[in-house]
Design an enzyme around this catalytic site. Structure first.
Site, PDB file in Angstrom:
ATOM      1  N   GLU A  77       4.298  -2.504 -13.458  1.00 53.10           N
ATOM      2  CA  GLU A  77       5.749  -2.737 -13.613  1.00 53.10           C
ATOM      3  C   GLU A  77       6.491  -1.416 -13.775  1.00 53.10           C
ATOM      4  O   GLU A  77       7.399  -1.276 -14.591  1.00 53.10           O
ATOM      5  CB  GLU A  77       6.027  -3.727 -14.740  1.00 53.10           C
ATOM      6  CG  GLU A  77       5.530  -5.112 -14.336  1.00 53.10           C
ATOM      7  CD  GLU A  77       5.955  -6.226 -15.248  1.00 53.10           C
ATOM      8  OE1 GLU A  77       7.082  -6.172 -15.761  1.00 53.10           O
ATOM      9  OE2 GLU A  77       5.155  -7.151 -15.428  1.00 53.10           O
ATOM     10  N   GLY A  78       6.076  -0.459 -12.980  1.00 57.50           N
ATOM     11  CA  GLY A  78       6.649   0.887 -13.012  1.00 57.50           C
ATOM     12  C   GLY A  78       5.787   1.792 -13.862  1.00 57.50           C
ATOM     13  O   GLY A  78       5.593   1.528 -15.050  1.00 57.50           O
ATOM     14  N   GLN A 112     -13.069   5.794 -30.712  1.00 56.15           N
ATOM     15  CA  GLN A 112     -13.571   6.986 -31.406  1.00 56.15           C
ATOM     16  C   GLN A 112     -14.114   6.621 -32.793  1.00 56.15           C
ATOM     17  O   GLN A 112     -15.161   7.115 -33.205  1.00 56.15           O
ATOM     18  CB  GLN A 112     -12.438   8.018 -31.523  1.00 56.15           C
ATOM     19  CG  GLN A 112     -12.883   9.384 -32.033  1.00 56.15           C
ATOM     20  CD  GLN A 112     -13.779  10.099 -31.028  1.00 56.15           C
ATOM     21  OE1 GLN A 112     -13.707   9.829 -29.830  1.00 56.15           O
ATOM     22  NE2 GLN A 112     -14.630  10.989 -31.519  1.00 56.15           N
ATOM     23  N   ILE A 113     -13.411   5.762 -33.497  1.00 57.33           N
ATOM     24  CA  ILE A 113     -13.844   5.374 -34.844  1.00 57.33           C
ATOM     25  C   ILE A 113     -15.161   4.597 -34.777  1.00 57.33           C
ATOM     26  O   ILE A 113     -16.027   4.739 -35.642  1.00 57.33           O
ATOM     27  CB  ILE A 113     -12.729   4.565 -35.554  1.00 57.33           C
ATOM     28  CG1 ILE A 113     -11.599   5.524 -35.943  1.00 57.33           C
ATOM     29  CG2 ILE A 113     -13.259   3.829 -36.784  1.00 57.33           C
ATOM     30  CD1 ILE A 113     -10.334   4.861 -36.436  1.00 57.33           C
ATOM     31  N   PRO A 153       0.812  -1.221   0.000  1.00 63.06           N
ATOM     32  CA  PRO A 153       0.000   0.000   0.000  1.00 63.06           C
ATOM     33  C   PRO A 153       0.852   1.281   0.000  1.00 63.06           C
ATOM     34  O   PRO A 153       0.512   2.262  -0.645  1.00 63.06           O
ATOM     35  CB  PRO A 153      -0.822  -0.125   1.286  1.00 63.06           C
ATOM     36  CG  PRO A 153      -0.956  -1.606   1.487  1.00 63.06           C
ATOM     37  CD  PRO A 153       0.320  -2.199   0.990  1.00 63.06           C
ATOM     38  N   GLY A 193     -20.500   5.937 -31.114  1.00 67.89           N
ATOM     39  CA  GLY A 193     -21.331   5.521 -29.987  1.00 67.89           C
ATOM     40  C   GLY A 193     -21.252   4.033 -29.715  1.00 67.89           C
ATOM     41  O   GLY A 193     -21.243   3.594 -28.566  1.00 67.89           O
TER      42      GLY A 193
END
Lengths: 385, 263
Positions: free
Chosen positions: A365-366, A338-339, A128, A342
């Protein structure tokens, strides 16, 4: 896709992984994502097809081969499902520390079980309060006789609960900073080892992510990775050098999958009496998506090849591959949605999943900000005169 | 236990075209696969080998490109392959084909079980498997959906199988060596393995012609085939019919008037 000079064996891996992904994963991808589950039989299929044995040396039950092989497999699986690929690749993340730093006994004991797919592996660093700041781990390992007693909590552990073998990073000497950190190999079922909550995630939902809880967990000293204390930080860094091209390959696969969906949709969707793929605005988007994906792929495989050639100081290049490929995946997947317009926002279509899956590649992983630090520190070291 | 699996390479489509002159399938330009039913035969052989050890051998009769099907079988776990290919085999019907396969099996000699798919997806005859058993004078069970037991009784070895019939299934015990044909319910074929694919690539596959299998020339090819295809045609599709609408009286009158023209 350009010809990357793949060998016959590499092409074989590519073809096989594509076949498995198309036939065994694609039909279930949406369901596994919704239910957040990874059925055992897909891991069994990977195991039976030798996919867990690639890039593990032959003397430990593997197929030999290298990181290029792992990147090919991860890319092909991610092209269909980034979540399944996450579980697959995370097993290698758990395996790399043993391969790179394990004693001969540790390699002989654990690598064949991972290579055969009998046991899934996982790597446990994150806590954490210790994510990007890897040296801030608080899980303690105290030596008592011929055992270490581990106490603490790891979270966000990919394959947590599903894996049988864990490489765990813990503090053996809190006064030594990064040199006070060590790595341990711990098997599921060890007394004092339990699992906390399973996380509900935005993407890569087929793979499980859980907390690991250690309460006076007794680990025999033979399970101290490499047999010496204090190597935990370097184990972590070198492991990530190896594993980041795999995350980058996952990102390339997600980008490729999203791109293919977008092209297919654009070529079938009619608006204003014509296919939307006939509009230059869409064509330019698709061309940008394809060019960026290919550029990322070229970087990933050149870095993976460099690792396989045994080149030194691979960290910055490995970080660059992960940075570029994951940013590309996020952008390509977002543009794909986007293409679709909806429809792309709806769960009825598969493309939104790619956008959700892509996001994690910029984080785990970073984070990409950490990748930039790796790259920048190397730059300053080289040229900062 | 030594097992022989007979497979066939078929076009990967249900939309096959027929050469109107020879009345045979046009195979050019169509991707080829292992007959889907044979995939279950391969899987069952590999599973039996995993349980009882022994050797699995796959055989096929076909043109040079059938080599790919044999290599795919090896990638799925089969140990070795034999390719039966000879110009004189071309045009063989199910009788001649089963004769050729049985001659090859006689040459292989050492086997306990022969497994075939129930039928090929191109010809759909389901005759070659039973034909092989007949040529070799072996007991057989067709449409097997499950192997319940294989056991040794004195000097004999028997196999207990469930075979699918129209209204259920039958349990049959037969003496080995024998032949079974299998249906898709029997198993779920595995994916190839990387080790299998590497082995398949390197495998030396012998090609046997009529000399190697000691076949009688008069029983091969079109001339050796008692089946003569007179004509192959697609049955005309049923027309949709005509829907008459209106008041009952009008419809009846129209129907009677229309119907008269057919009398």
């Amino acid at each position: 896709m350009f010809d990357y000079g793949f060998t016959e064996e590499e092409k074989m891996i590519k073809d096989l992984c594509r076949q498995i992904a198309e036939e065994k994963i694609r039909p279930h991808s949406q369901e596994w994502d919704e239910k957040e589950e990874l059925p055992e039989n897909i891991l069994k299929t990977f195991a039976e097809s030798d996919l867990f044995s690639i890039c593990i040396p032959e003397q430990y039950g593997g197929m030999g081969g290298g990181l290029v092989d792992l990147c090919i497999a991860t890319e092909e699986i991610s092209r269909i499902d980034g979540g399944v690929a996450a579980s697959y690749a995370a097993s290698f993340l758990g395996m790399f520390p043993i391969l790179l730093f394990g004693t001969e006994e540790q390699k002989k004991k654990y690598l064949p079980e991972i290579a055969s797919g009998k046991k899934l592996a996982a790597f446990a660093l994150t806590e954490p309060e210790a994510g990007s700041d890897a040296a801030a781990v608080t899980t303690r390992a105290e030596k008592k006789g011929d055992k270490y007693i581990l106490n603490g909590l790891k979270h966000f552990i990919t394959n947590g609960g599903d894996a049988e073998i864990y490489t765990i990073i813990a503090l053996t000497n809190k006064n030594k900073g990064p040199r006070g950190i060590s790595a341990f190999i711990v098997e599921k079922g060890t007394k004092g080892f339990s699992f906390g909550k399973k996380e509900e995630k935005l993407g890569i939902r087929a793979s499980s992510t859980r907390e690991l809880i250690f309460e006076d967990m007794q680990v025999p000293k033979e399970n101290l990775l490499g047999g010496k204390e204090g190597s935990g930080f370097i184990v972590t860094m070198r492991t990530f050098d190896q594993s980041r091209p795999g995350v980058a390959a996952q990102a390339v696969g997600i980008a490729q999958g999203a791109l293919e969906l977008a092209v297919s949709y654009a070529h079938n969707r009619m608006q204003f009496g014509q296919k939307i793929s006939s509009f230059q605005g869409i064509q330019w988007m698709l061309a940008d998506m394809a060019a960026k994906t290919e550029a990322a792929r070229a970087l990933v495989y050149s870095v993976a090849r460099a690792v396989d050639r045994g080149e030194k100081n691979i960290g910055p290049a490995s970080a660059a591959a992960k940075l570029i490929a994951s940013d590309t995946a996020m952008q390509v997947a977002t543009d794909a949605v986007q293409i679709f317009g909806g429809y792309g926002y709806m769960k009825d279509y598969p493309v939104e999943k790619f956008m959700r899956d892509a996001k994690i590649t910029q984080i785990y992983e970073g984070t990409n900000q950490i990748q930039k630090i790796v790259i920048a520190l190397d730059l300053i070291k080289r040229y900062g005169k | 236990m030594n097992i022989i699996v007979c497979i066939k390479q078929v076009p990967d489509t249900t939309d096959v075209k027929i050469n109107p002159e020879t009345n045979t399938l046009i195979r050019e330009g169509v991707e080829s696969i292992i007959n889907p039913f044979d995939m279950y035969a391969i899987e069952e052989a590999v599973r039996l080998k995993e349980r009882f050890s022994g050797t699995t051998t796959v055989i096929t009769m076909g043109p040079p490109q059938a080599d790919f099907a044999l290599r795919e079988a090896i990638s799925l776990g089969i140990d070795q392959a034999v390719h039966l290919s000879d110009r004189s085999f071309a045009g063989s019907d199910t009788w001649a084909t089963s004769y050729i396969l049985s001659q090859a099996i006689k040459k292989i000699k050492d086997f306990d079980l022969i497994i075939c798919g129930k039928q090929a997806s191109d010809g759909d005859t389901a005759q070659v498997g039973p034909g092989i058993a007949a040529h070799l004078n072996l007991p057989q069970a067709t449409y097997v959906r499950k192997i319940d037991k294989i056991e040794t009784k004195g000097a004999k070895q028997t196999i207990l199988v469930e075979r699918l019939v129209e209204d259920g299934f039958e349990i049959v015990e037969i003496e080995m060596p024998c032949l079974i044909t299998v249906v898709k319910e029997i198993n779920e074929p595995r994916m190839p393995s990387l080790r299998g694919k590497m082995k398949a690539k390197k495998a030396q596959i012998p090609v046997w012609g009529k000399t190697e299998i000691g076949a009688d020339s008069s029983k091969l090819g079109i001339e050796g085939s008692p089946t003569h295809v007179v004509k192959i045609f697609t049955p005309p599709q049923k027309q949709g019919g005509v829907v008459l609408e209106g008041e009952p009286e009008e419809i009846t009158e129209k129907f009677v008037n229309d119907f008269k023209q057919y009398l």
